[in-house]
Design an enzyme around this catalytic site. Sequence first.
Site, PDB file in Angstrom:
ATOM      1  N   GLY A  13      -2.272   0.513   6.634  1.00  0.00           N
ATOM      2  CA  GLY A  13      -2.849  -0.581   5.832  1.00  0.00           C
ATOM      3  C   GLY A  13      -1.778  -1.393   5.127  1.00  0.00           C
ATOM      4  O   GLY A  13      -1.948  -1.767   3.966  1.00  0.00           O
ATOM      5  N   ASN A  15      -0.678  -4.441   5.856  1.00  0.00           N
ATOM      6  CA  ASN A  15      -0.720  -5.900   5.994  1.00  0.00           C
ATOM      7  C   ASN A  15      -1.177  -6.584   4.711  1.00  0.00           C
ATOM      8  O   ASN A  15      -1.131  -7.800   4.607  1.00  0.00           O
ATOM      9  CB  ASN A  15      -1.631  -6.312   7.155  1.00  0.00           C
ATOM     10  CG  ASN A  15      -3.059  -5.847   6.955  1.00  0.00           C
ATOM     11  OD1 ASN A  15      -3.334  -4.657   7.077  1.00  0.00           O
ATOM     12  ND2 ASN A  15      -3.965  -6.751   6.645  1.00  0.00           N
ATOM     13  N   ILE A  18      -1.346  -3.158  -1.812  1.00  0.00           N
ATOM     14  CA  ILE A  18      -0.370  -2.122  -2.200  1.00  0.00           C
ATOM     15  C   ILE A  18       0.493  -1.703  -1.002  1.00  0.00           C
ATOM     16  O   ILE A  18       1.698  -1.496  -1.130  1.00  0.00           O
ATOM     17  CB  ILE A  18      -1.140  -0.906  -2.793  1.00  0.00           C
ATOM     18  CG1 ILE A  18      -1.885  -1.326  -4.071  1.00  0.00           C
ATOM     19  CG2 ILE A  18      -0.203   0.264  -3.069  1.00  0.00           C
ATOM     20  CD1 ILE A  18      -2.948  -0.329  -4.548  1.00  0.00           C
ATOM     21  N   GLY A  19      -0.134  -1.611   0.161  1.00  0.00           N
ATOM     22  CA  GLY A  19       0.590  -1.187   1.370  1.00  0.00           C
ATOM     23  C   GLY A  19       1.661  -2.188   1.761  1.00  0.00           C
ATOM     24  O   GLY A  19       2.774  -1.804   2.144  1.00  0.00           O
ATOM     25  N   SER A 142      -7.255   7.604  -5.830  1.00  0.00           N
ATOM     26  CA  SER A 142      -7.743   6.658  -6.840  1.00  0.00           C
ATOM     27  C   SER A 142      -8.130   7.419  -8.094  1.00  0.00           C
ATOM     28  O   SER A 142      -8.556   8.581  -8.020  1.00  0.00           O
ATOM     29  CB  SER A 142      -8.974   5.941  -6.273  1.00  0.00           C
ATOM     30  OG  SER A 142      -9.698   5.324  -7.303  1.00  0.00           O
ATOM     31  N   TYR A 175     -17.169   6.214  -2.129  1.00  0.00           N
ATOM     32  CA  TYR A 175     -15.721   5.956  -2.185  1.00  0.00           C
ATOM     33  C   TYR A 175     -15.018   6.996  -3.060  1.00  0.00           C
ATOM     34  O   TYR A 175     -13.987   7.547  -2.674  1.00  0.00           O
ATOM     35  CB  TYR A 175     -15.505   4.538  -2.746  1.00  0.00           C
ATOM     36  CG  TYR A 175     -14.057   4.171  -3.011  1.00  0.00           C
ATOM     37  CD1 TYR A 175     -13.229   3.747  -1.975  1.00  0.00           C
ATOM     38  CD2 TYR A 175     -13.523   4.228  -4.298  1.00  0.00           C
ATOM     39  CE1 TYR A 175     -11.903   3.397  -2.215  1.00  0.00           C
ATOM     40  CE2 TYR A 175     -12.207   3.883  -4.547  1.00  0.00           C
ATOM     41  CZ  TYR A 175     -11.400   3.462  -3.509  1.00  0.00           C
ATOM     42  OH  TYR A 175     -10.090   3.127  -3.755  1.00  0.00           O
TER      43      TYR A 175
END
Length: 293
Positions: A13, A15, A18-19, A142, A175
């Site tokens: 991830g 793109n 945070i990544g 998280s 989540y």
Amino acid sequence: MSEMKGKICIITGSNSGIGKETATNLAKMCATIVMAVRDQERGEKARTEIVKQTGNNSVDLMICDLSSMDSIRRFAKEFKRKYDRLDVLVNNAGAMFNKREVTSAGFEQTLAVNYLGPFLLTHELLDLLKSSAPSRIINVSSGLAKNGKVDLDDLQSEKNYKGTKAYSKVRAPVYANTKLMLMMFTYELARRLKGSAVTANVLMPGFVTTNLGKNSGSLSSSIMFKMVRPMQVSAKTGAETSIYLASSDIVKDVTGKCFAKKRETITCPESYDEEIQKRLWNKTESMLGLAPE
Ligand SMILES: NC(=O)c1ccc[n+]([C@@H]2O[C@H](COP(=O)([O-])OP(=O)(O)OC[C@H]3O[C@@H](n4cnc5c(N)ncnc54)[C@H](OP(=O)(O)O)[C@@H]3O)[C@@H](O)[C@H]2O)c1
């Protein structure tokens, strides 16, 4: 800041959010970056920006859709064909959804992207991480994990699905459950890796302005995300702990811990339940068709 030249880092991830910041900063430190992304076009745009910003041409793009176990297996196979070592794996990709939907393999999609995907990707790359040791696994969880529950009889949330709408009603969404599972996976993994010089740590990036939750399909949660924007930190700040865990010599031997703001932190009591960690591990292996170790 330690030198990362010669180190190979996979960031899922990468793109956006945070990544992307993590990839950019590790590229600045001269690491070889493998951006594991699900969309070629979005990935290529980000890759071009990272190369331009850092002057590091060793930024590779490979497709890996964390919601598809076939895509993960293909990615791992292709990665091993191209590279003979792996120093850092950052399981960063994550998503939240309002409605319950299942992937073609029959997995609830939040569970697939946030938990089953990182579990399988780590499993597929573990032999390489071990042969490249010292190496590091970093899982992005998280702060909401503290609101999560692990229901071993309903991991797929068939009986009880709470989507992003649950945020506006202060109920724990699926989540949060998946982020708690990722945390428990990290603690169990670290124990299993003891003596291997492969470390496994988890982190909470804080409340960060990114694309997360923007397209979750719930109007109330979109409004809620807009309202809380002033309280959020930038992706640059949000990525600091990922970068620290990937590159700092200070944490080279630290394993089985959770970090926030580059500091070790205590997580919710449920996360440390070793009995549930083991049962969750076994159940996950059987869901993914993996032979027990
Ligand atoms: N932002 C926060 O406040 C916050 C707080 C706590 C934890 N986190 C965690 O931080 C991590 C990074 O999120 P972010 O805040 O930077 O959000 P983001 O900007 O939305 O980034 C999420 C990344 O995950 C990728 N992704 C989503 N589904 C995927 C899939 N099926 N396969 C592969 N990649 C997929 C996205 O790709 P696409 O661009 O193709 O969608 C994107 O690159 C996530 O694990 C998130 O849960 C964020």
